[in-house]
Design a protein around this motif. Structure first.
Motif, mmCIF file in Angstrom:
data_model
loop_
_atom_site.group_PDB
_atom_site.id
_atom_site.type_symbol
_atom_site.label_atom_id
_atom_site.label_comp_id
_atom_site.label_asym_id
_atom_site.label_seq_id
_atom_site.Cartn_x
_atom_site.Cartn_y
_atom_site.Cartn_z
ATOM 1 N N ILE A 214 5.431 5.426 2.225
ATOM 2 C CA ILE A 214 4.565 5.070 1.100
ATOM 3 C C ILE A 214 5.247 4.084 0.155
ATOM 4 O O ILE A 214 4.573 3.382 -0.600
ATOM 5 N N ALA A 215 6.578 4.014 0.199
ATOM 6 C CA ALA A 215 7.287 3.054 -0.647
ATOM 7 C C ALA A 215 7.060 1.621 -0.180
ATOM 8 O O ALA A 215 7.154 0.683 -0.976
ATOM 9 N N GLU A 216 6.752 1.447 1.101
ATOM 10 C CA GLU A 216 6.446 0.112 1.640
ATOM 11 C C GLU A 216 5.586 0.277 2.892
ATOM 12 O O GLU A 216 6.083 0.215 4.014
ATOM 13 N N PRO A 217 4.285 0.480 2.717
ATOM 14 C CA PRO A 217 3.412 0.752 3.863
ATOM 15 C C PRO A 217 3.340 -0.382 4.879
ATOM 16 O O PRO A 217 2.995 -0.141 6.036
ATOM 17 N N VAL A 218 3.665 -1.603 4.461
ATOM 18 C CA VAL A 218 3.522 -2.752 5.364
ATOM 19 C C VAL A 218 4.780 -3.021 6.177
ATOM 20 O O VAL A 218 4.826 -4.008 6.915
ATOM 21 N N GLN A 219 5.795 -2.162 6.071
ATOM 22 C CA GLN A 219 7.062 -2.505 6.708
ATOM 23 C C GLN A 219 6.966 -2.569 8.230
ATOM 24 O O GLN A 219 7.644 -3.389 8.861
ATOM 25 N N VAL A 220 6.120 -1.735 8.848
ATOM 26 C CA VAL A 220 5.954 -1.819 10.300
ATOM 27 C C VAL A 220 5.329 -3.161 10.673
ATOM 28 O O VAL A 220 5.780 -3.837 11.605
ATOM 29 N N GLU A 221 4.293 -3.557 9.929
ATOM 30 C CA GLU A 221 3.661 -4.855 10.177
ATOM 31 C C GLU A 221 4.646 -5.987 9.901
ATOM 32 O O GLU A 221 4.651 -7.002 10.604
ATOM 33 N N ARG A 222 5.470 -5.810 8.867
ATOM 34 C CA ARG A 222 6.462 -6.840 8.532
ATOM 35 C C ARG A 222 7.472 -7.013 9.659
ATOM 36 O O ARG A 222 7.866 -8.136 9.989
ATOM 37 N N HIS A 223 7.892 -5.898 10.253
ATOM 38 C CA HIS A 223 8.838 -5.980 11.365
ATOM 39 C C HIS A 223 8.225 -6.718 12.555
ATOM 40 O O HIS A 223 8.877 -7.556 13.187
ATOM 41 N N LYS A 224 6.968 -6.399 12.861
ATOM 42 C CA LYS A 224 6.295 -7.066 13.979
ATOM 43 C C LYS A 224 6.116 -8.553 13.693
ATOM 44 O O LYS A 224 6.310 -9.393 14.571
ATOM 45 N N LEU A 225 5.733 -8.869 12.458
ATOM 46 C CA LEU A 225 5.553 -10.269 12.081
ATOM 47 C C LEU A 225 6.878 -11.017 12.125
ATOM 48 O O LEU A 225 6.921 -12.205 12.482
ATOM 49 N N GLY A 226 7.965 -10.334 11.789
ATOM 50 C CA GLY A 226 9.281 -10.968 11.805
ATOM 51 C C GLY A 226 9.649 -11.496 13.182
ATOM 52 O O GLY A 226 10.192 -12.605 13.311
ATOM 53 N N TRP A 227 9.358 -10.713 14.237
ATOM 54 C CA TRP A 227 9.644 -11.176 15.600
ATOM 55 C C TRP A 227 8.816 -12.409 15.949
ATOM 56 O O TRP A 227 9.314 -13.339 16.594
ATOM 57 N N LYS A 228 7.560 -12.427 15.516
ATOM 58 C CA LYS A 228 6.703 -13.583 15.787
ATOM 59 C C LYS A 228 7.230 -14.826 15.074
ATOM 60 O O LYS A 228 7.224 -15.927 15.637
ATOM 61 N N VAL A 229 7.687 -14.640 13.845
ATOM 62 C CA VAL A 229 8.239 -15.770 13.086
ATOM 63 C C VAL A 229 9.500 -16.293 13.757
ATOM 64 O O VAL A 229 9.707 -17.514 13.874
ATOM 65 N N MET A 230 10.365 -15.381 14.225
ATOM 66 C CA MET A 230 11.593 -15.807 14.897
ATOM 67 C C MET A 230 11.289 -16.583 16.178
ATOM 68 O O MET A 230 11.925 -17.606 16.465
ATOM 69 N N LEU A 231 10.318 -16.106 16.957
ATOM 70 C CA LEU A 231 9.932 -16.821 18.180
ATOM 71 C C LEU A 231 9.367 -18.201 17.854
ATOM 72 O O LEU A 231 9.648 -19.186 18.551
ATOM 73 N N PHE A 232 8.579 -18.270 16.777
ATOM 74 C CA PHE A 232 8.030 -19.561 16.361
ATOM 75 C C PHE A 232 9.147 -20.522 15.960
ATOM 76 O O PHE A 232 9.122 -21.711 16.312
ATOM 77 N N LEU A 233 10.153 -20.011 15.237
ATOM 78 C CA LEU A 233 11.257 -20.867 14.808
ATOM 79 C C LEU A 233 12.083 -21.351 15.996
ATOM 80 O O LEU A 233 12.567 -22.495 16.008
#
Length: 252
Positions: A214-233
């Motif tokens: 509950i302190a950061e509900p989006v952290q799972v989505e953030r982790h998934k998005l992070g991999w996509k950003v790294m692949l894009f870079l």
């Protein structure tokens, strides 16, 4: 100037003497896994049963919990929603997690305003929350009958004592600045609770896991998005490198 220095020196010498019951409790590592939906669902129930009567989590909505933890809205209503809004109407699934307790009532009862727990795990850290909930001990001099090794003189009563049981601190004598002081070495059980030590630790692990969520509900989505950003870079790097070679191929 000399008087100020003397006062500061005296304060520095008195500090170890005043810390006769200082805590040396080390933080336990909380077994956190925000991808474990079963643990989060158990933690949500633990939070609702033992924390939510007093502590709000106003940065979180019930329907968000239902979505993220893959629960039906009816399940969330049954497990978590037992409150009413300011007008006396039942809390809705889309409402934030408020409590009925007023700040004035909290001050009169506990001597302080009860904190909102939305961001506690993020501000304090999961290990702090996990260790704090393990570190209540019997203290006859406390208004609540309990104290805490991690948060000395805390106003919160030990609401989980029936599950954990009762424990008391074992002290050790150490020397700080040439002065002998007593520090808490460890806890020893004086009365068993409803749960065994292992079961209670698992209970707290689930509860802490939910508070981290509950302190950061989006952290799972953030982790998934992070991999996509790294692949894009990575793709962008090769594209930029190929473009650079094309531009500079005729330059000597």
């Amino acid at each position: 100037m000399k008087k100020i220095l003397l006062v500061l020196l005296a304060a520095a010498m008195l500090t170890p003497m005043l810390a006769t019951a200082a805590s040396s409790i080390k933080l336990y590592e909380a077994p956190i896994d925000i991808y474990d939906k079963e643990s989060l669902r158990r933690g949500a129930k633990n939070f609702a049963d033992h924390c939510y009567s007093c502590h709000a989590a106003e940065f979180m909505r019930f329907n968000r919990i239902a979505k993220d933890l893959e629960m039906s809205e009816d399940e969330v209503r049954e497990i978590m929603i037992h409150t009413f809004n300011e007008k006396g109407a039942p809390t809705k699934i889309g409402d934030v997690m408020k409590v009925s307790m007023t700040d004035q009532y909290a001050k009169d009862t506990f001597g302080t305003v009860v904190p909102d727990l939305s961001l506690t795990a993020r501000a304090r850290g999961a290990d702090w929350v996990y260790t704090y909930l393990r570190s209540f001990y019997v203290d006859p001099d406390s208004p609540t009958g309990f104290n805490n090794a991690v948060f000395p003189d805390v106003g919160m009563p030990h609401v989980l004592w029936s599950l954990q049981g009762l424990q008391e601190p074992v002290y050790k004598t150490v020397i700080h600045g040439g002065v002998e002081v007593e520090e808490i070495s460890h806890m020893q059980s004086i009365q068993a609770g409803k749960l065994s030590r292992v079961e209670y630790d698992m209970f707290l692990a689930d509860l802490t896991n939910f508070m981290v969520y509950i302190a950061e509900p989006v952290q799972v989505e953030r982790h998934k998005l992070g991999w996509k950003v790294m692949l894009f870079l990575v793709f962008l790097f090769f594209f930029a490198y190929a473009l650079k070679k094309e531009y500079w191929k005729d330059v000597h």
